[in-house]
Design a protein around this motif. Structure first.
Motif, PDB file in Angstrom:
ATOM      1  N   GLY A 283      19.124  33.398  33.754  1.00  0.00           N
ATOM      2  CA  GLY A 283      20.462  33.196  34.312  1.00  0.00           C
ATOM      3  C   GLY A 283      21.518  34.045  33.621  1.00  0.00           C
ATOM      4  O   GLY A 283      22.384  34.640  34.265  1.00  0.00           O
ATOM      5  N   SER A 284      21.457  34.136  32.305  1.00  0.00           N
ATOM      6  CA  SER A 284      22.430  34.933  31.556  1.00  0.00           C
ATOM      7  C   SER A 284      22.267  36.426  31.826  1.00  0.00           C
ATOM      8  O   SER A 284      23.256  37.163  31.880  1.00  0.00           O
ATOM      9  N   ILE A 285      21.036  36.877  32.006  1.00  0.00           N
ATOM     10  CA  ILE A 285      20.810  38.291  32.327  1.00  0.00           C
ATOM     11  C   ILE A 285      21.391  38.619  33.705  1.00  0.00           C
ATOM     12  O   ILE A 285      21.991  39.681  33.903  1.00  0.00           O
ATOM     13  N   LEU A 286      21.240  37.699  34.648  1.00  0.00           N
ATOM     14  CA  LEU A 286      21.858  37.906  35.964  1.00  0.00           C
ATOM     15  C   LEU A 286      23.375  38.060  35.827  1.00  0.00           C
ATOM     16  O   LEU A 286      23.978  38.940  36.462  1.00  0.00           O
ATOM     17  N   LEU A 287      23.987  37.228  35.006  1.00  0.00           N
ATOM     18  CA  LEU A 287      25.441  37.331  34.806  1.00  0.00           C
ATOM     19  C   LEU A 287      25.824  38.617  34.079  1.00  0.00           C
ATOM     20  O   LEU A 287      26.883  39.183  34.335  1.00  0.00           O
ATOM     21  N   TYR A 288      24.981  39.070  33.177  1.00  0.00           N
ATOM     22  CA  TYR A 288      25.245  40.351  32.506  1.00  0.00           C
ATOM     23  C   TYR A 288      25.356  41.470  33.546  1.00  0.00           C
ATOM     24  O   TYR A 288      26.267  42.289  33.501  1.00  0.00           O
ATOM     25  N   TRP A 289      24.410  41.478  34.502  1.00  0.00           N
ATOM     26  CA  TRP A 289      24.428  42.528  35.522  1.00  0.00           C
ATOM     27  C   TRP A 289      25.618  42.376  36.462  1.00  0.00           C
ATOM     28  O   TRP A 289      26.164  43.372  36.935  1.00  0.00           O
ATOM     29  N   VAL A 290      26.042  41.144  36.733  1.00  0.00           N
ATOM     30  CA  VAL A 290      27.267  40.934  37.521  1.00  0.00           C
ATOM     31  C   VAL A 290      28.445  41.535  36.777  1.00  0.00           C
ATOM     32  O   VAL A 290      29.281  42.244  37.353  1.00  0.00           O
ATOM     33  N   GLY A 291      28.513  41.276  35.484  1.00  0.00           N
ATOM     34  CA  GLY A 291      29.584  41.849  34.667  1.00  0.00           C
ATOM     35  C   GLY A 291      29.529  43.362  34.614  1.00  0.00           C
ATOM     36  O   GLY A 291      30.557  44.040  34.666  1.00  0.00           O
ATOM     37  N   ALA A 292      28.325  43.918  34.535  1.00  0.00           N
ATOM     38  CA  ALA A 292      28.176  45.376  34.504  1.00  0.00           C
ATOM     39  C   ALA A 292      28.684  46.002  35.798  1.00  0.00           C
ATOM     40  O   ALA A 292      29.303  47.072  35.786  1.00  0.00           O
TER      41      ALA A 292
ATOM     42  N   SER B 173      33.425  48.797  36.907  1.00  0.00           N
ATOM     43  CA  SER B 173      34.196  49.813  37.635  1.00  0.00           C
ATOM     44  C   SER B 173      35.557  49.266  38.055  1.00  0.00           C
ATOM     45  O   SER B 173      36.546  49.996  38.045  1.00  0.00           O
ATOM     46  N   VAL B 174      35.616  47.982  38.384  1.00  0.00           N
ATOM     47  CA  VAL B 174      36.906  47.369  38.730  1.00  0.00           C
ATOM     48  C   VAL B 174      37.774  47.248  37.490  1.00  0.00           C
ATOM     49  O   VAL B 174      38.985  47.497  37.535  1.00  0.00           O
ATOM     50  N   LEU B 175      37.153  46.896  36.367  1.00  0.00           N
ATOM     51  CA  LEU B 175      37.927  46.758  35.131  1.00  0.00           C
ATOM     52  C   LEU B 175      38.495  48.092  34.667  1.00  0.00           C
ATOM     53  O   LEU B 175      39.610  48.159  34.170  1.00  0.00           O
TER      54      LEU B 175
ATOM     55  N   ALA C 226      32.915  50.623  21.821  1.00  0.00           N
ATOM     56  CA  ALA C 226      32.271  51.008  20.562  1.00  0.00           C
ATOM     57  C   ALA C 226      32.191  49.814  19.614  1.00  0.00           C
ATOM     58  O   ALA C 226      31.166  49.600  18.954  1.00  0.00           O
ATOM     59  N   ARG C 227      33.264  49.020  19.551  1.00  0.00           N
ATOM     60  CA  ARG C 227      33.237  47.821  18.705  1.00  0.00           C
ATOM     61  C   ARG C 227      32.216  46.811  19.215  1.00  0.00           C
ATOM     62  O   ARG C 227      31.505  46.191  18.438  1.00  0.00           O
ATOM     63  N   LEU C 228      32.154  46.633  20.527  1.00  0.00           N
ATOM     64  CA  LEU C 228      31.192  45.685  21.078  1.00  0.00           C
ATOM     65  C   LEU C 228      29.761  46.174  20.897  1.00  0.00           C
ATOM     66  O   LEU C 228      28.858  45.369  20.707  1.00  0.00           O
ATOM     67  N   ALA C 229      29.559  47.462  20.973  1.00  0.00           N
ATOM     68  CA  ALA C 229      28.214  47.993  20.745  1.00  0.00           C
ATOM     69  C   ALA C 229      27.767  47.667  19.323  1.00  0.00           C
ATOM     70  O   ALA C 229      26.593  47.407  19.070  1.00  0.00           O
ATOM     71  N   GLU C 230      28.744  47.649  18.395  1.00  0.00           N
ATOM     72  CA  GLU C 230      28.418  47.370  17.005  1.00  0.00           C
ATOM     73  C   GLU C 230      28.309  45.873  16.728  1.00  0.00           C
ATOM     74  O   GLU C 230      27.416  45.423  16.018  1.00  0.00           O
ATOM     75  N   TYR C 231      29.224  45.069  17.298  1.00  0.00           N
ATOM     76  CA  TYR C 231      29.301  43.649  16.965  1.00  0.00           C
ATOM     77  C   TYR C 231      29.032  42.706  18.138  1.00  0.00           C
ATOM     78  O   TYR C 231      29.012  41.492  17.961  1.00  0.00           O
TER      79      TYR C 231
ATOM     80  N   ALA D 240      30.432  43.510  31.479  1.00  0.00           N
ATOM     81  CA  ALA D 240      31.645  44.183  31.934  1.00  0.00           C
ATOM     82  C   ALA D 240      32.176  45.182  30.914  1.00  0.00           C
ATOM     83  O   ALA D 240      32.680  46.235  31.291  1.00  0.00           O
ATOM     84  N   ILE D 241      32.054  44.864  29.668  1.00  0.00           N
ATOM     85  CA  ILE D 241      32.605  45.738  28.633  1.00  0.00           C
ATOM     86  C   ILE D 241      31.586  46.766  28.177  1.00  0.00           C
ATOM     87  O   ILE D 241      31.930  47.777  27.594  1.00  0.00           O
ATOM     88  N   GLY D 242      30.329  46.530  28.477  1.00  0.00           N
ATOM     89  CA  GLY D 242      29.333  47.544  28.174  1.00  0.00           C
ATOM     90  C   GLY D 242      28.548  47.329  26.901  1.00  0.00           C
ATOM     91  O   GLY D 242      28.114  48.289  26.266  1.00  0.00           O
ATOM     92  N   VAL D 243      28.334  46.073  26.498  1.00  0.00           N
ATOM     93  CA  VAL D 243      27.432  45.832  25.372  1.00  0.00           C
ATOM     94  C   VAL D 243      26.067  46.362  25.792  1.00  0.00           C
ATOM     95  O   VAL D 243      25.612  46.091  26.906  1.00  0.00           O
ATOM     96  N   PRO D 244      25.410  47.148  24.968  1.00  0.00           N
ATOM     97  CA  PRO D 244      24.095  47.675  25.339  1.00  0.00           C
ATOM     98  C   PRO D 244      23.137  46.537  25.724  1.00  0.00           C
ATOM     99  O   PRO D 244      23.067  45.513  25.047  1.00  0.00           O
TER     100      PRO D 244
END
Length: 190
Positions: free
Chosen positions: A72-81, A85-87, A107-112, A136-140
């Motif tokens: 379920g959380s992975i599905l929401l990750y892809w919704v956010g991804a 483009s809207v963000l 860059a901060r989210l990729a790190e933390y 949405a923000i792009g955490v890897p």
């Protein structure tokens, strides 16, 4: 003589009956999936009571609950991804966010970001919001998925360990319902 209200004893006996009905894995997986991506509420709503009802199944139910919430959380990750483009487009212009600000934040989210995911899975914080925000923000994705899995497994396996190592016996003593009560007496009292 138990110190628990009689309705709790009846409830525990009913849970044992449900756990013995053969569909506890399906219910735990389904609720985990729905809770992971749609419904607010505790992820352990079905897992924990059914594990208390049949402690010998606690670890299996923990793994099933983890699978449901992770999917379920992975599905929401892809919704956010997809929402990224809207963000970055009209919404960013409306709030006067520059592309550089998004790059710095990413860059901060990729790190933390993985630590935020891990914290949300171990706490009562909403993993749904964290999952959407991460996408949405792009955490890897690899960092997101690893932190999500580690946090959910830690939580559910710790609860399963507590159930197996005294929790279920404490509940049974408190309610006055022995582990074999439903098998000995047939169906629980209504």
């Amino acid at each position: 003589m138990s110190s628990a209200p009689p309705f709790l004893t009846r409830f525990l006996l009913r849970l044992r009956q449900w756990a013995d009905a053969g569909w506890s894995n399906t219910v735990v997986l389904g609720w985990g999936l729905l809770q992971g991506c749609i419904f607010p509420g505790l992820a352990d709503l079905f897992f924990l009571p059914l594990a208390l009802a049949r402690p010998e199944r606690a670890y299996r139910l923990a793994l099933v609950a983890t699978a449901g919430t992770v999917i379920g959380s992975i599905l929401l990750y892809w919704v956010g991804a997809e929402a990224l483009s809207v963000l970055e487009g009209p919404l960013a212009r409306f709030f006067n966010y520059s592309p550089e600000a998004f790059t710095e934040y990413r860059a901060r989210l990729a790190e933390y970001g993985a630590w935020a995911i891990l914290a949300s899975t171990l706490s009562p914080l909403s993993t749904k919001l964290t999952s959407i925000a991460s996408g949405a923000i792009g955490v890897p994705f690899a960092a997101f998925a690893a932190a999500l899995l580690a946090g959910r497994l830690t939580r559910t396996l710790a609860l399963a360990w507590l159930v197996r190592n005294g929790g279920a016996q404490a509940v049974a003593r408190w309610t006055g319902a022995s582990a074999d009560n439903t098998r000995d007496r047939g169906s629980p009292p209504s």
